[in-house]
Motif scaffolding. Structure first.
Motif, PDB file in Angstrom:
ATOM      1  N   LEU A   4       6.075  -3.504  -6.963  1.00 24.43           N
ATOM      2  CA  LEU A   4       5.612  -2.255  -7.544  1.00 24.43           C
ATOM      3  C   LEU A   4       6.215  -1.044  -6.820  1.00 24.43           C
ATOM      4  O   LEU A   4       6.614  -0.051  -7.444  1.00 24.43           O
ATOM      5  N   MET A   5       6.273  -1.134  -5.494  1.00 21.11           N
ATOM      6  CA  MET A   5       6.876  -0.042  -4.707  1.00 21.11           C
ATOM      7  C   MET A   5       8.338   0.126  -5.073  1.00 21.11           C
ATOM      8  O   MET A   5       8.840   1.264  -5.192  1.00 21.11           O
ATOM      9  N   SER A  24       8.565   1.670  -8.587  1.00 24.44           N
ATOM     10  CA  SER A  24       8.140   3.082  -8.613  1.00 24.44           C
ATOM     11  C   SER A  24       9.230   4.026  -8.108  1.00 24.44           C
ATOM     12  O   SER A  24       9.245   5.208  -8.450  1.00 24.44           O
ATOM     13  N   LYS A  25      10.142   3.489  -7.288  1.00 24.79           N
ATOM     14  CA  LYS A  25      11.217   4.318  -6.790  1.00 24.79           C
ATOM     15  C   LYS A  25      12.337   4.492  -7.824  1.00 24.79           C
ATOM     16  O   LYS A  25      13.224   5.290  -7.638  1.00 24.79           O
TER      17      LYS A  25
END
Length: 214
Positions: free
Chosen positions: A209-210, A213-214
């Motif tokens: 997810l991280m 999200s970037k």
């Protein structure tokens, strides 16, 4: 004890104490053969453990050889009631149990000795089978799994392998008491692997997810 153990007639407490060992020997050893001979002169008995064979009575040495030949020729695998074969390690534990009973002033009891031996041997077998399960799981399992069902499938195969090892080594677990103990231990290990799988899955999802999200 002579070649034929004789009981004395009488009902006194002393008579019963004298007769009990004889009756036990006759009960548990229906076939007996004794080899009796003095090993050396009485004056040398205090140093018997340090003596070399040439210092022993020749007749005693000859009797010893005959005794060994008799054992090798006639002995069969040791068993306990219901035909359970006693291995060398089990026999050593039985002997230790008998000696401890005799030293404490008691009379060796086969039933009590077998119960104690069952506890010692099967407790160790449960631990070994549990370790085997964890070894198999660590070899086959790569966390996190795609699905919970995948993990449970691997668990089932490893559990089967551990149970087979236990059944091979278990000693007189007639009531399956120790098998049930093993299954409880494996259930706890399964829960631990499931929790670890959830944690690893959560970590991977958060990292993904991280990244997205970037």
């Amino acid at each position: 004890m002579g070649a034929k153990e004789k009981v004395v007639e009488g009902n006194s407490h002393e008579d019963q104490l004298f007769n009990l060992p004889c009756e036990c020997i006759q009960l548990f050893f229906p076939t007996r053969k004794c080899f009796i001979n003095r090993s050396t002169n009485r004056k040398n008995l205090h140093q018997l453990e340090d003596m070399e064979e040439r210092g022993l009575d020749p007749n005693f040495v000859e009797q010893g050889l005959q005794f060994c030949h008799h054992v090798y020729k006639t002995s069969k695998p040791k068993t306990i009631p219901r035909g359970h074969v006693v291995t060398g390690r089990l026999l050593a534990n039985l002997v230790e149990t008998y000696v401890d009973m005799i030293r404490s002033g008691g009379v060796p009891c086969m039933e009590n000795a077998v119960l104690a031996l069952t506890q010692i041997e099967n407790s160790g077998t449960v631990l070994e089978a549990t370790d085997r399960y964890m070894e198999l799981m660590d070899q086959k399992l790569e966390l996190p799994t795609e699905t919970l069902q995948e993990l449970l499938g691997i668990h089932a195969k490893c559990e089967e392998g551990a149970l087979q090892d236990f059944m091979t080594c278990a000693f007189k677990d007639d009531k399956q008491q120790f098998q049930a103990e093993l299954m409880r231990a494996l259930d706890q290990k399964e829960e631990a692997y499931c929790r670890k799988n959830e944690l690893e899955s959560s970590k991977r999802c958060k990292a993904l997810l991280m990244q997205l999200s970037k």
